[in-house]
Design a protein around this motif. Structure first.
Motif, short mmCIF file in Angstrom:
data_model
loop_
_atom_site.label_atom_id
_atom_site.label_comp_id
_atom_site.label_asym_id
_atom_site.label_seq_id
_atom_site.Cartn_x
_atom_site.Cartn_y
_atom_site.Cartn_z
N ILE A 17 0.81 -1.22 0.00
CA ILE A 17 0.00 0.00 0.00
C ILE A 17 0.85 1.28 0.00
O ILE A 17 0.30 2.38 0.04
CB ILE A 17 -0.97 0.04 1.20
CG1 ILE A 17 -0.20 0.20 2.53
CG2 ILE A 17 -1.86 -1.17 1.23
CD1 ILE A 17 -1.11 0.54 3.69
N THR A 18 2.16 1.13 -0.07
CA THR A 18 3.06 2.30 -0.02
C THR A 18 2.67 3.41 -0.99
O THR A 18 2.68 4.59 -0.62
CB THR A 18 4.51 1.87 -0.25
OG1 THR A 18 4.88 0.92 0.75
CG2 THR A 18 5.46 3.06 -0.18
N PRO A 19 2.29 3.10 -2.25
CA PRO A 19 2.00 4.19 -3.19
C PRO A 19 0.84 5.11 -2.78
O PRO A 19 0.77 6.25 -3.25
CB PRO A 19 1.65 3.43 -4.48
CG PRO A 19 2.39 2.14 -4.38
CD PRO A 19 2.30 1.78 -2.93
N ILE A 20 -0.07 4.63 -1.90
CA ILE A 20 -1.22 5.47 -1.54
C ILE A 20 -1.15 5.96 -0.09
O ILE A 20 -2.04 6.69 0.36
CB ILE A 20 -2.56 4.74 -1.76
CG1 ILE A 20 -2.64 3.46 -0.93
CG2 ILE A 20 -2.75 4.43 -3.24
CD1 ILE A 20 -4.02 2.79 -0.97
N LYS A 21 -0.10 5.60 0.63
CA LYS A 21 -0.01 6.00 2.04
C LYS A 21 -0.02 7.51 2.21
O LYS A 21 -0.65 8.05 3.12
CB LYS A 21 1.27 5.42 2.67
CG LYS A 21 1.11 4.01 3.20
CD LYS A 21 2.39 3.58 3.92
CE LYS A 21 2.22 2.21 4.56
NZ LYS A 21 3.47 1.78 5.24
N GLY A 22 0.68 8.20 1.32
CA GLY A 22 0.78 9.65 1.44
C GLY A 22 -0.58 10.33 1.33
O GLY A 22 -0.90 11.24 2.12
N SER A 219 -0.85 -4.17 -5.07
CA SER A 219 -0.42 -5.56 -4.94
C SER A 219 -1.59 -6.53 -5.08
O SER A 219 -2.75 -6.13 -5.13
CB SER A 219 0.28 -5.76 -3.59
OG SER A 219 -0.55 -5.34 -2.53
N SER A 220 -1.28 -7.81 -5.13
CA SER A 220 -2.25 -8.87 -5.44
C SER A 220 -3.54 -8.85 -4.62
O SER A 220 -4.62 -9.03 -5.19
CB SER A 220 -1.62 -10.25 -5.28
OG SER A 220 -0.47 -10.36 -6.01
N PRO A 221 -3.49 -8.65 -3.28
CA PRO A 221 -4.75 -8.66 -2.52
C PRO A 221 -5.74 -7.61 -3.02
O PRO A 221 -6.95 -7.86 -3.06
CB PRO A 221 -4.29 -8.38 -1.09
CG PRO A 221 -2.87 -8.86 -1.04
CD PRO A 221 -2.31 -8.54 -2.39
N PHE A 222 -5.24 -6.43 -3.40
CA PHE A 222 -6.10 -5.37 -3.93
C PHE A 222 -6.65 -5.75 -5.30
O PHE A 222 -7.83 -5.56 -5.58
CB PHE A 222 -5.32 -4.06 -4.02
CG PHE A 222 -4.98 -3.45 -2.70
CD1 PHE A 222 -5.84 -2.55 -2.09
CD2 PHE A 222 -3.79 -3.77 -2.06
CE1 PHE A 222 -5.53 -1.99 -0.87
CE2 PHE A 222 -3.47 -3.20 -0.83
CZ PHE A 222 -4.34 -2.31 -0.23
#
Length: 416
Positions: A17-22, A219-222
Protein backbone atom coordinates in the motif's frame (compact mmCIF):
# COMPACT_ATOMS: atom_id res chain seq x y z
CA UNK A 1 9.27 1.76 -20.16
CA UNK A 2 5.59 2.13 -19.22
CA UNK A 3 4.82 -1.48 -20.11
CA UNK A 4 7.98 -2.80 -18.42
CA UNK A 5 7.09 -0.99 -15.19
CA UNK A 6 3.54 -2.33 -15.38
CA UNK A 7 4.84 -5.88 -15.76
CA UNK A 8 7.27 -5.59 -12.83
CA UNK A 9 4.98 -7.47 -10.45
CA UNK A 10 7.83 -8.23 -8.02
CA UNK A 11 8.30 -4.54 -7.24
CA UNK A 12 4.55 -3.92 -7.15
CA UNK A 13 4.08 -6.74 -4.61
CA UNK A 14 6.88 -5.42 -2.41
CA UNK A 15 5.38 -1.94 -2.30
CA UNK A 16 1.95 -3.09 -1.08
CA UNK A 17 0.00 0.00 0.00
CA UNK A 18 3.06 2.30 -0.02
CA UNK A 19 2.00 4.19 -3.19
CA UNK A 20 -1.22 5.47 -1.54
CA UNK A 21 -0.01 6.00 2.04
CA UNK A 22 0.78 9.65 1.44
CA UNK A 23 -2.73 10.49 0.22
CA UNK A 24 -4.40 8.54 3.02
CA UNK A 25 -2.31 10.52 5.50
CA UNK A 26 -3.36 13.83 3.90
CA UNK A 27 -7.02 12.88 4.30
CA UNK A 28 -6.50 12.36 8.03
CA UNK A 29 -5.39 16.01 8.33
CA UNK A 30 -8.57 17.47 6.81
CA UNK A 31 -10.68 19.23 9.44
CA UNK A 32 -13.49 21.21 7.81
CA UNK A 33 -15.70 21.31 4.73
CA UNK A 34 -13.51 23.76 2.83
CA UNK A 35 -10.48 21.52 3.32
CA UNK A 36 -12.56 18.63 1.94
CA UNK A 37 -13.50 20.65 -1.14
CA UNK A 38 -9.94 21.86 -1.66
CA UNK A 39 -8.65 18.32 -1.46
CA UNK A 40 -11.12 17.11 -4.10
CA UNK A 41 -9.84 19.69 -6.59
CA UNK A 42 -6.27 18.72 -5.69
CA UNK A 43 -7.11 15.08 -6.47
CA UNK A 44 -8.51 16.03 -9.87
CA UNK A 45 -5.68 18.26 -11.12
CA UNK A 46 -3.05 15.79 -9.92
CA UNK A 47 -4.53 12.83 -11.75
CA UNK A 48 -5.51 11.00 -8.57
CA UNK A 49 -9.27 10.94 -9.05
CA UNK A 50 -12.48 12.87 -9.42
CA UNK A 51 -15.08 13.04 -6.65
CA UNK A 52 -18.55 14.55 -6.28
CA UNK A 53 -19.02 15.40 -9.98
CA UNK A 54 -17.64 14.98 -13.47
CA UNK A 55 -15.49 17.76 -14.92
CA UNK A 56 -13.73 18.41 -18.21
CA UNK A 57 -13.51 20.44 -21.38
CA UNK A 58 -15.53 19.48 -24.45
CA UNK A 59 -17.41 20.90 -27.40
CA UNK A 60 -20.43 23.12 -26.86
CA UNK A 61 -23.18 21.03 -28.46
CA UNK A 62 -24.98 24.15 -29.70
CA UNK A 63 -21.83 25.88 -30.90
CA UNK A 64 -19.60 23.02 -32.02
CA UNK A 65 -16.69 25.26 -33.01
CA UNK A 66 -16.12 26.20 -29.39
CA UNK A 67 -14.79 24.32 -26.36
CA UNK A 68 -16.51 24.81 -23.00
CA UNK A 69 -16.20 23.62 -19.42
CA UNK A 70 -18.60 20.71 -18.85
CA UNK A 71 -19.71 19.83 -15.31
CA UNK A 72 -21.80 16.70 -14.79
CA UNK A 73 -23.48 14.59 -12.14
CA UNK A 74 -21.22 12.01 -10.52
CA UNK A 75 -19.75 10.93 -7.22
CA UNK A 76 -20.91 7.30 -7.35
CA UNK A 77 -19.07 4.04 -7.99
CA UNK A 78 -21.68 1.62 -9.34
CA UNK A 79 -22.30 1.75 -13.08
CA UNK A 80 -25.94 2.80 -12.89
CA UNK A 81 -27.89 4.84 -10.32
CA UNK A 82 -30.55 2.12 -10.32
CA UNK A 83 -28.14 -0.32 -8.66
CA UNK A 84 -28.38 1.87 -5.55
CA UNK A 85 -32.13 2.32 -5.70
CA UNK A 86 -33.77 -0.85 -7.05
CA UNK A 87 -34.35 -4.12 -5.22
CA UNK A 88 -34.37 -6.58 -8.12
CA UNK A 89 -32.11 -9.60 -7.68
CA UNK A 90 -29.31 -8.26 -9.88
CA UNK A 91 -29.16 -4.91 -8.06
CA UNK A 92 -29.16 -6.62 -4.66
CA UNK A 93 -26.38 -8.98 -5.77
CA UNK A 94 -24.24 -6.09 -7.02
CA UNK A 95 -24.79 -4.11 -3.81
CA UNK A 96 -23.73 -7.11 -1.72
CA UNK A 97 -20.59 -7.54 -3.82
CA UNK A 98 -19.90 -3.81 -3.51
CA UNK A 99 -20.17 -3.96 0.27
CA UNK A 100 -17.73 -6.88 0.33
CA UNK A 101 -15.36 -5.00 -1.97
CA UNK A 102 -15.34 -1.88 0.19
CA UNK A 103 -14.96 -3.81 3.41
CA UNK A 104 -12.07 -5.83 1.99
CA UNK A 105 -10.15 -2.77 0.80
CA UNK A 106 -10.63 -0.89 4.06
CA UNK A 107 -9.31 -3.93 5.93
CA UNK A 108 -6.31 -4.13 3.58
CA UNK A 109 -5.16 -0.68 4.71
CA UNK A 110 -5.29 -1.68 8.36
CA UNK A 111 -8.81 -1.16 9.69
CA UNK A 112 -10.51 -3.79 11.82
CA UNK A 113 -13.40 -5.72 10.35
CA UNK A 114 -15.94 -3.76 12.41
CA UNK A 115 -14.55 -0.37 11.40
CA UNK A 116 -14.22 -1.47 7.77
CA UNK A 117 -17.87 -2.51 7.71
CA UNK A 118 -18.92 0.81 9.22
CA UNK A 119 -16.88 2.73 6.67
CA UNK A 120 -18.43 0.73 3.85
CA UNK A 121 -21.87 1.62 5.20
CA UNK A 122 -20.91 5.31 5.37
CA UNK A 123 -19.70 5.35 1.77
CA UNK A 124 -22.82 3.60 0.52
CA UNK A 125 -25.10 6.04 2.36
CA UNK A 126 -23.36 9.00 0.72
CA UNK A 127 -23.33 7.42 -2.73
CA UNK A 128 -26.98 6.41 -2.49
CA UNK A 129 -27.89 10.03 -1.69
CA UNK A 130 -25.91 11.15 -4.75
CA UNK A 131 -27.57 8.47 -6.88
CA UNK A 132 -31.03 9.66 -5.81
CA UNK A 133 -30.15 13.11 -7.16
CA UNK A 134 -28.88 11.80 -10.49
CA UNK A 135 -30.89 11.54 -13.69
CA UNK A 136 -31.62 8.03 -14.90
CA UNK A 137 -29.73 6.58 -17.82
CA UNK A 138 -32.78 7.21 -20.03
CA UNK A 139 -33.03 10.86 -18.96
CA UNK A 140 -29.32 11.33 -19.66
CA UNK A 141 -29.99 10.53 -23.33
CA UNK A 142 -32.08 13.68 -23.71
CA UNK A 143 -29.76 16.23 -25.40
CA UNK A 144 -32.03 19.14 -24.42
CA UNK A 145 -32.55 18.21 -20.80
CA UNK A 146 -28.79 17.77 -20.28
CA UNK A 147 -27.87 21.08 -21.94
CA UNK A 148 -27.90 23.79 -19.30
CA UNK A 149 -25.60 26.75 -19.94
CA UNK A 150 -25.15 28.68 -16.70
CA UNK A 151 -23.09 31.69 -15.76
CA UNK A 152 -20.62 30.97 -12.99
CA UNK A 153 -22.57 33.42 -10.82
CA UNK A 154 -25.83 31.53 -11.41
CA UNK A 155 -24.11 28.20 -10.74
CA UNK A 156 -22.94 29.64 -7.40
CA UNK A 157 -26.57 30.38 -6.50
CA UNK A 158 -27.42 26.68 -6.97
CA UNK A 159 -24.43 25.56 -4.89
CA UNK A 160 -23.58 28.30 -2.36
CA UNK A 161 -21.33 25.86 -0.50
CA UNK A 162 -19.07 25.65 -3.57
CA UNK A 163 -17.44 28.87 -4.71
CA UNK A 164 -17.14 28.08 -8.41
CA UNK A 165 -14.94 31.05 -9.24
CA UNK A 166 -12.34 29.82 -6.77
CA UNK A 167 -12.94 26.18 -7.66
CA UNK A 168 -12.39 26.83 -11.38
CA UNK A 169 -9.14 28.62 -10.56
CA UNK A 170 -8.03 25.63 -8.50
CA UNK A 171 -8.96 23.42 -11.46
CA UNK A 172 -6.65 25.53 -13.68
CA UNK A 173 -9.54 27.09 -15.60
CA UNK A 174 -9.44 30.84 -16.17
CA UNK A 175 -11.38 33.36 -18.24
CA UNK A 176 -14.63 31.37 -18.28
CA UNK A 177 -17.85 33.10 -17.23
CA UNK A 178 -20.19 30.26 -18.27
CA UNK A 179 -20.23 26.49 -17.88
CA UNK A 180 -22.36 23.65 -19.24
CA UNK A 181 -24.12 21.68 -16.50
CA UNK A 182 -25.90 18.46 -17.40
CA UNK A 183 -28.04 18.24 -14.26
CA UNK A 184 -28.44 21.39 -12.12
CA UNK A 185 -30.81 19.56 -9.76
CA UNK A 186 -28.02 17.14 -8.87
CA UNK A 187 -25.78 20.03 -7.81
CA UNK A 188 -28.54 21.52 -5.68
CA UNK A 189 -28.76 18.19 -3.85
CA UNK A 190 -24.97 17.94 -3.60
CA UNK A 191 -24.90 21.39 -2.03
CA UNK A 192 -27.23 20.26 0.75
CA UNK A 193 -25.37 16.99 1.23
CA UNK A 194 -22.08 18.84 1.75
CA UNK A 195 -23.29 20.35 5.00
CA UNK A 196 -25.64 17.58 6.17
CA UNK A 197 -22.80 15.02 6.06
CA UNK A 198 -20.11 15.19 8.73
CA UNK A 199 -16.49 15.97 7.89
CA UNK A 200 -15.55 12.58 9.34
CA UNK A 201 -17.87 10.84 6.88
CA UNK A 202 -16.53 12.88 3.96
CA UNK A 203 -13.02 11.80 4.95
CA UNK A 204 -14.15 8.17 4.78
CA UNK A 205 -15.66 8.86 1.35
CA UNK A 206 -12.37 10.37 0.17
CA UNK A 207 -10.44 7.38 1.53
CA UNK A 208 -12.70 5.17 -0.55
CA UNK A 209 -12.05 7.24 -3.66
CA UNK A 210 -8.31 6.76 -3.19
CA UNK A 211 -8.79 3.02 -2.66
CA UNK A 212 -11.13 2.33 -5.57
CA UNK A 213 -9.00 4.38 -7.95
CA UNK A 214 -5.86 2.50 -6.98
CA UNK A 215 -6.94 -1.07 -6.22
CA UNK A 216 -6.31 -2.45 -9.70
CA UNK A 217 -2.77 -1.05 -9.68
CA UNK A 218 -1.54 -2.16 -6.26
CA UNK A 219 -0.42 -5.56 -4.94
CA UNK A 220 -2.25 -8.87 -5.44
CA UNK A 221 -4.75 -8.66 -2.52
CA UNK A 222 -6.10 -5.37 -3.93
CA UNK A 223 -6.18 -6.67 -7.50
CA UNK A 224 -8.01 -9.84 -6.42
CA UNK A 225 -10.64 -7.81 -4.55
CA UNK A 226 -11.04 -5.58 -7.56
CA UNK A 227 -11.57 -8.53 -9.87
CA UNK A 228 -14.04 -10.20 -7.50
CA UNK A 229 -16.16 -7.06 -7.69
CA UNK A 230 -15.83 -7.04 -11.49
CA UNK A 231 -16.98 -10.66 -11.59
CA UNK A 232 -20.16 -9.81 -9.71
CA UNK A 233 -21.00 -7.12 -12.25
CA UNK A 234 -19.95 -8.78 -15.50
CA UNK A 235 -19.90 -12.53 -14.85
CA UNK A 236 -16.31 -12.78 -16.11
CA UNK A 237 -15.01 -16.19 -15.00
CA UNK A 238 -11.24 -15.77 -15.13
CA UNK A 239 -9.16 -12.65 -14.86
CA UNK A 240 -7.49 -11.54 -18.09
CA UNK A 241 -3.73 -12.34 -18.03
CA UNK A 242 -1.60 -9.49 -16.74
CA UNK A 243 0.28 -9.00 -20.01
CA UNK A 244 -3.02 -8.41 -21.81
CA UNK A 245 -4.32 -6.03 -19.17
CA UNK A 246 -1.09 -4.05 -19.24
CA UNK A 247 -1.05 -3.99 -23.05
CA UNK A 248 -4.54 -2.50 -23.01
CA UNK A 249 -3.48 -0.05 -20.33
CA UNK A 250 -0.47 1.04 -22.39
CA UNK A 251 -2.78 1.60 -25.35
CA UNK A 252 -5.14 3.64 -23.20
CA UNK A 253 -2.41 5.80 -21.68
CA UNK A 254 0.00 6.21 -24.62
CA UNK A 255 -2.31 5.44 -27.51
CA UNK A 256 -0.76 7.82 -30.03
CA UNK A 257 2.76 6.48 -29.46
CA UNK A 258 1.73 2.84 -29.53
CA UNK A 259 -0.58 3.63 -32.44
CA UNK A 260 2.27 4.85 -34.61
CA UNK A 261 4.05 1.53 -34.14
CA UNK A 262 0.82 -0.36 -34.83
CA UNK A 263 -0.08 1.35 -38.10
CA UNK A 264 3.48 1.15 -39.38
CA UNK A 265 3.28 -2.63 -39.08
CA UNK A 266 -0.37 -3.48 -39.66
CA UNK A 267 -2.04 -0.71 -41.69
CA UNK A 268 -0.37 0.15 -44.97
CA UNK A 269 -1.34 3.09 -47.26
CA UNK A 270 -2.97 0.66 -49.70
CA UNK A 271 -5.39 -0.44 -46.98
CA UNK A 272 -6.39 3.16 -46.26
CA UNK A 273 -6.93 3.86 -49.97
CA UNK A 274 -9.14 0.78 -50.31
CA UNK A 275 -11.17 1.74 -47.26
CA UNK A 276 -11.66 5.28 -48.61
CA UNK A 277 -13.00 3.73 -51.81
CA UNK A 278 -15.46 1.50 -49.95
CA UNK A 279 -16.82 4.47 -47.99
CA UNK A 280 -17.25 6.53 -51.17
CA UNK A 281 -19.07 3.67 -52.88
CA UNK A 282 -21.41 3.11 -49.95
CA UNK A 283 -22.14 6.81 -49.71
CA UNK A 284 -23.08 6.76 -53.41
CA UNK A 285 -25.28 3.68 -52.88
CA UNK A 286 -26.99 5.44 -49.98
CA UNK A 287 -27.62 8.46 -52.24
CA UNK A 288 -29.17 6.28 -54.95
CA UNK A 289 -31.47 4.62 -52.43
CA UNK A 290 -32.59 7.93 -50.95
CA UNK A 291 -33.40 9.26 -54.43
CA UNK A 292 -35.37 6.10 -55.18
CA UNK A 293 -37.62 6.29 -52.12
CA UNK A 294 -41.25 6.66 -53.16
CA UNK A 295 -42.53 7.62 -49.70
CA UNK A 296 -40.06 10.50 -49.13
CA UNK A 297 -40.86 14.00 -50.37
CA UNK A 298 -38.47 15.90 -52.64
CA UNK A 299 -37.79 18.45 -49.89
CA UNK A 300 -36.97 15.74 -47.34
CA UNK A 301 -34.73 13.96 -49.84
CA UNK A 302 -32.80 17.16 -50.36
CA UNK A 303 -32.18 17.48 -46.63
CA UNK A 304 -31.27 13.80 -46.31
CA UNK A 305 -28.74 14.10 -49.14
CA UNK A 306 -27.28 17.24 -47.57
CA UNK A 307 -26.73 15.28 -44.34
CA UNK A 308 -25.25 12.35 -46.24
CA UNK A 309 -22.75 14.58 -48.00
CA UNK A 310 -21.86 16.62 -44.92
CA UNK A 311 -20.23 14.02 -42.67
CA UNK A 312 -16.50 13.44 -42.78
CA UNK A 313 -14.99 9.94 -42.82
CA UNK A 314 -11.76 9.36 -40.90
CA UNK A 315 -9.85 6.16 -41.52
CA UNK A 316 -7.06 4.39 -39.66
CA UNK A 317 -5.30 7.02 -37.59
CA UNK A 318 -4.91 10.72 -36.96
CA UNK A 319 -2.83 13.04 -39.10
CA UNK A 320 -1.70 14.91 -35.97
CA UNK A 321 -0.10 12.59 -33.43
CA UNK A 322 0.28 13.62 -29.80
CA UNK A 323 3.88 13.35 -28.61
CA UNK A 324 3.14 13.57 -24.84
CA UNK A 325 5.58 16.42 -24.18
CA UNK A 326 6.17 16.79 -20.45
CA UNK A 327 4.90 13.33 -19.47
CA UNK A 328 7.47 11.60 -17.28
CA UNK A 329 7.57 7.79 -17.47
CA UNK A 330 10.02 5.81 -15.37
CA UNK A 331 10.75 2.11 -15.84
CA UNK A 332 10.89 1.63 -12.07
CA UNK A 333 7.75 3.45 -10.87
CA UNK A 334 4.56 1.91 -12.26
CA UNK A 335 2.09 3.60 -9.91
CA UNK A 336 3.65 7.04 -10.30
CA UNK A 337 3.61 6.58 -14.07
CA UNK A 338 -0.16 6.17 -13.87
CA UNK A 339 -0.50 9.32 -11.77
CA UNK A 340 1.76 11.27 -14.11
CA UNK A 341 -0.22 10.13 -17.14
CA UNK A 342 -3.57 11.05 -15.56
CA UNK A 343 -2.23 14.47 -14.57
CA UNK A 344 -0.86 15.02 -18.08
CA UNK A 345 -4.20 14.03 -19.62
CA UNK A 346 -6.08 16.42 -17.34
CA UNK A 347 -3.79 19.32 -18.21
CA UNK A 348 -4.00 18.52 -21.91
CA UNK A 349 -7.81 18.48 -21.77
CA UNK A 350 -8.01 21.81 -19.90
CA UNK A 351 -5.51 23.38 -22.31
CA UNK A 352 -8.05 23.03 -25.15
CA UNK A 353 -10.05 25.99 -23.78
CA UNK A 354 -9.78 28.98 -26.07
CA UNK A 355 -8.31 26.96 -28.92
CA UNK A 356 -9.99 25.96 -32.20
CA UNK A 357 -11.78 22.60 -32.03
CA UNK A 358 -9.32 19.86 -32.99
CA UNK A 359 -10.99 18.01 -35.86
CA UNK A 360 -8.04 15.70 -36.49
CA UNK A 361 -8.18 13.90 -33.17
CA UNK A 362 -9.56 10.38 -32.97
CA UNK A 363 -11.78 9.35 -30.06
CA UNK A 364 -10.29 5.84 -30.22
CA UNK A 365 -6.69 4.67 -30.46
CA UNK A 366 -5.44 3.10 -33.73
CA UNK A 367 -5.38 -0.53 -32.46
CA UNK A 368 -9.01 -0.37 -31.27
CA UNK A 369 -11.40 -2.87 -32.85
CA UNK A 370 -14.41 -0.58 -33.03
CA UNK A 371 -15.88 2.39 -34.91
CA UNK A 372 -18.08 5.37 -34.07
CA UNK A 373 -20.07 8.37 -35.23
CA UNK A 374 -19.53 11.73 -33.51
CA UNK A 375 -22.56 14.05 -33.70
CA UNK A 376 -20.67 17.17 -32.58
CA UNK A 377 -17.91 16.65 -35.15
CA UNK A 378 -20.27 15.03 -37.69
CA UNK A 379 -17.76 12.33 -38.59
CA UNK A 380 -17.63 8.56 -38.96
CA UNK A 381 -14.39 7.06 -37.68
CA UNK A 382 -12.77 3.68 -38.32
CA UNK A 383 -9.57 2.98 -36.35
CA UNK A 384 -6.94 0.76 -37.97
CA UNK A 385 -7.68 -2.00 -35.46
CA UNK A 386 -11.06 -2.88 -36.99
CA UNK A 387 -9.63 -2.74 -40.52
CA UNK A 388 -8.23 -6.25 -40.28
CA UNK A 389 -9.59 -9.65 -41.28
CA UNK A 390 -12.38 -10.79 -40.94
CA UNK A 391 -13.84 -7.27 -41.18
CA UNK A 392 -11.53 -6.05 -43.90
CA UNK A 393 -8.53 -6.85 -46.07
CA UNK A 394 -7.28 -4.62 -48.89
CA UNK A 395 -6.80 -7.63 -51.18
CA UNK A 396 -10.00 -9.47 -50.29
CA UNK A 397 -12.92 -10.03 -52.64
CA UNK A 398 -15.54 -7.24 -52.62
CA UNK A 399 -18.11 -9.64 -51.16
CA UNK A 400 -15.94 -10.12 -48.06
CA UNK A 401 -15.22 -6.43 -47.53
CA UNK A 402 -18.75 -5.18 -48.16
CA UNK A 403 -20.19 -7.98 -46.05
CA UNK A 404 -17.76 -7.24 -43.24
CA UNK A 405 -16.62 -3.64 -42.85
CA UNK A 406 -19.33 -2.52 -45.30
CA UNK A 407 -21.99 -3.32 -42.73
CA UNK A 408 -20.06 -1.30 -40.13
CA UNK A 409 -19.72 1.66 -42.51
CA UNK A 410 -23.46 1.59 -43.23
CA UNK A 411 -24.21 1.36 -39.53
CA UNK A 412 -22.11 4.44 -38.71
CA UNK A 413 -23.57 6.37 -41.66
CA UNK A 414 -27.10 5.69 -40.41
CA UNK A 415 -26.24 7.24 -37.02
CA UNK A 416 -25.78 10.61 -38.69
Amino acid sequence: DFYAAAMDSVTIEKLGITPIKGELEKIKQLNNLQSILDYTTYLRVNGIGGTFYGFGVGQDRKNVNKYMVNVSQGGTTLGDRDYYLKDDSRSVKIREAYDTYMTTLFKLIGYTDAIAQQKAKTVFTIEKALAEAQMSRLEMRDPYKTYNKLTVADFDKITPNINWKNTLTQLKVSGQDTVLVNNPTFFKSLNGLLTSTSVADWKTYLEWNILKGSSGSLSSPFVRANFAFTQAQTGQKVQTPRWQRMSSLTDGVLGDLLGQLYVAKYFKPAAKARMDELIANLRKAFEIRINGLEWMSAETKQKALAKLNAFRPKVGYTTKWRNYDGLVINRATYFQNLRNASKWAYNENISQLGKPVDRERFGMTPPTVNAYYSPTLNEIVFPAGILQFPFFHPDADDAINYGGIGAVIGHEMSHG
